[in-house]
Design an enzyme around this catalytic site. Structure first.
Site, PDB file in Angstrom:
ATOM      1  N   GLY A 199       0.309  -0.668  -0.470  1.00 29.12           N
ATOM      2  CA  GLY A 199      -0.297   0.320  -0.027  1.00 29.12           C
ATOM      3  C   GLY A 199       0.800   1.298   0.506  1.00 29.12           C
ATOM      4  CG  HIS A 240      10.256  -0.888  -0.986  1.00 27.67           C
ATOM      5  ND1 HIS A 240       9.281  -0.617  -0.594  1.00 27.67           N
ATOM      6  CD2 HIS A 240      10.027  -0.756  -2.385  1.00 27.67           C
ATOM      7  CE1 HIS A 240       7.886  -0.264  -1.862  1.00 27.67           C
ATOM      8  NE2 HIS A 240       8.311  -0.557  -3.053  1.00 27.67           N
ATOM      9  NE  ARG A 248      -2.699  -5.885   0.651  1.00 25.21           N
ATOM     10  CZ  ARG A 248      -3.479  -5.418  -0.329  1.00 25.21           C
ATOM     11  NH1 ARG A 248      -1.811  -5.657  -1.191  1.00 25.21           N
ATOM     12  NH2 ARG A 248      -4.236  -5.471  -1.114  1.00 25.21           N
ATOM     13  CB  SER A 266      -0.489  -7.239  -4.126  1.00 23.08           C
ATOM     14  OG  SER A 266       0.004  -6.069  -4.791  1.00 23.08           O
ATOM     15  CE1 TYR A 322      -3.500  -1.289   0.924  1.00 15.68           C
ATOM     16  CE2 TYR A 322      -5.295  -3.493   1.556  1.00 15.68           C
ATOM     17  CZ  TYR A 322      -4.461  -2.245   0.718  1.00 15.68           C
ATOM     18  OH  TYR A 322      -5.726  -1.604  -0.351  1.00 15.68           O
ATOM     19  NE  ARG A 362      -3.366  -7.698  -7.781  1.00 20.26           N
ATOM     20  CZ  ARG A 362      -5.129  -8.677  -7.058  1.00 20.26           C
ATOM     21  NH1 ARG A 362      -5.220  -9.067  -7.384  1.00 20.26           N
ATOM     22  NH2 ARG A 362      -4.947  -8.723  -5.652  1.00 20.26           N
TER      23      ARG A 362
END
Ligand code: A3P
Length: 354
Positions: A98, A163, A185, A193, A251, A317
């Site tokens: 997210g 990240h 998440r 995902s 998330y 998505r």
């Protein structure tokens, strides 16, 4: 997952500058799906443990986490050159948790006096720019290719994203007052995902990653910036240790109640919503502006590219909790559940899966 004895850690202070200009001796090596690398850098890479990559040939174990060669080059430049300032904000995630949403929310909260989300939504930057253009990644944008950007002209608070796991970030954000927001998440949806995204953006020369193969790599920790459990635990523990510095969000909580999480985010960043703003509907307007449905339908998010070579449309998505139910078999669910229990059980970090 390799044993910790083979994890090769590169001391941050000993990092040379591996810019491509260092190329001197003959032709550089080129890896499939990757750009030209200097011999010096290539030599360092070859000393690292490696595994099959998801969208490049290899992932390398660098400072205890898996990443691509181009990311290593950028992270090394970032670690060597980035100097934090007191009010910097760093948004941290493992991919597909997210990040895009967190960037949109944070940018809108921090800039709400310049760009009113209630009355001037027609000229709000989010309507014409992808969130990744408004909050740049250290490793994909600012320090990509070993670059050293000039950050002196950035508006404050400077807002960045990464990240990189906490252990590899912390030396760069020691300045008091730097704030980190981590969005986490559930690992089931993050895996699904990631699997979709990587197969959508990989180059044609790379064969697709099957669900089974990707799942096995994921459970062995071999995914960009993984193992996922170490990524999550690093930020989770730091958020417990220094809650004024690291805010840990989920998330699934945002999906359930984005407005109370927006208030938490604004307070943490030192810009709480006033009663007047709440009465005016500012929190609600930010939630609407940054919603999946709104962002997905914008032209900029349907047709442009914000991160090199990656079409923005793949960033939006389904945006749901529990899509994993449509993909994972009972034995896969059992394996990942046992792994999550084993690695995260007892940490206090718990997820909602539906
Ligand atoms: P799905 O693939 O499950 O749909 P990241 O931004 O870290 O790359 O994560 C991408 C995931 O976040 C995708 O999940 C994407 O659809 C979802 N996402 C993107 N924007 C969102 C938003 N505004 N609200 C909720 N989810 C969003």
């Amino acid at each position: 997952m390799p044993s910790s004895s083979i994890i090769k850690t590169i001391p941050i202070m000993a990092i040379p500058n591996f810019k491509l200009e260092l190329l001197k001796d003959g032709e550089p090596k080129r890896q499939e799906g990757e750009e030209v690398l200097s011999y010096e850098f290539q030599e360092m890479l070859e000393s690292l443990p490696k595994e099959r990559g998801w969208r490049t040939r290899y992932l390398y174990l660098f400072q205890g986490f898996w990443c691509q060669s181009k990311e290593i080059q950028a992270i090394m430049s970032f670690q060597k050159h980035f100097k934090s300032l007191q009010n910097d904000v760093v948004l941290a995630t493992i991919p597909k948790s997210g990040t895009t949403w967190l960037k949109a929310l944070t940018y809108t909260v921090l800039n709400r006096n310049r760009f009113d989300p209630v009355s001037s939504t027609t000229d709000h930057p989010l309507l014409t720019s992808n969130p990744h253009d408004l909050v740049p990644f250290f490793e994909y944008k600012l320090y990509a290719n070993g670059d050293v950007p000039d950050l002196s002209g950035l508006a404050t608070p400077r807002t960045f994203a990464t990240h990189v796991p906490f252990g590899s970030l912390k030396a760069s954000i020691e300045e008091p007052g730097v704030k980190v927001v981590y969005l986490c998440r559930n690992p089931f949806d993050t895996f699904i995902s990631s699997w979709h995204y990587i197969n959508n953006i990989k180059s044609e020369s790379m064969s697709p990653v099957s669900l089974e193969e990707g799942f096995d790599l994921y459970c062995r920790g071999v995914i960009g910036f993984g193992p996922f459990w170490e990524h999550m635990l690093g930020y989770w523990k730091e958020s417990l240790r220094t809650p004024e510095k690291v805010l840990f969000l989920l998330y699934e909580d945002l999906k359930q109640d984005v407005e109370s999480n927006l208030k938490k985010l604004a307070s943490f960043l030192g810009v709480p919503f006033t009663e007047e703003e709440e009465a005016k509907g500012v929190v609600h307007a930010i939630s609407d502006l940054c919603s999946f449905e709104n962002l997905k339908k914008l032209e900029v998010n349907k047709s442009s590219k914000s991160i090199k070579n990656f079409e923005n449309r793949h960033l939006f998505r389904k945006g749901e909790v529990s899509d994993w139910i449509n993909y994972l078999s009972p034995p896969q669910v059992e394996r990942l559940s046992a792994l999550v229990d084993d690695k995260l059980g007892g940490s206090g970090l718990a997820f909602r899966y539906s």
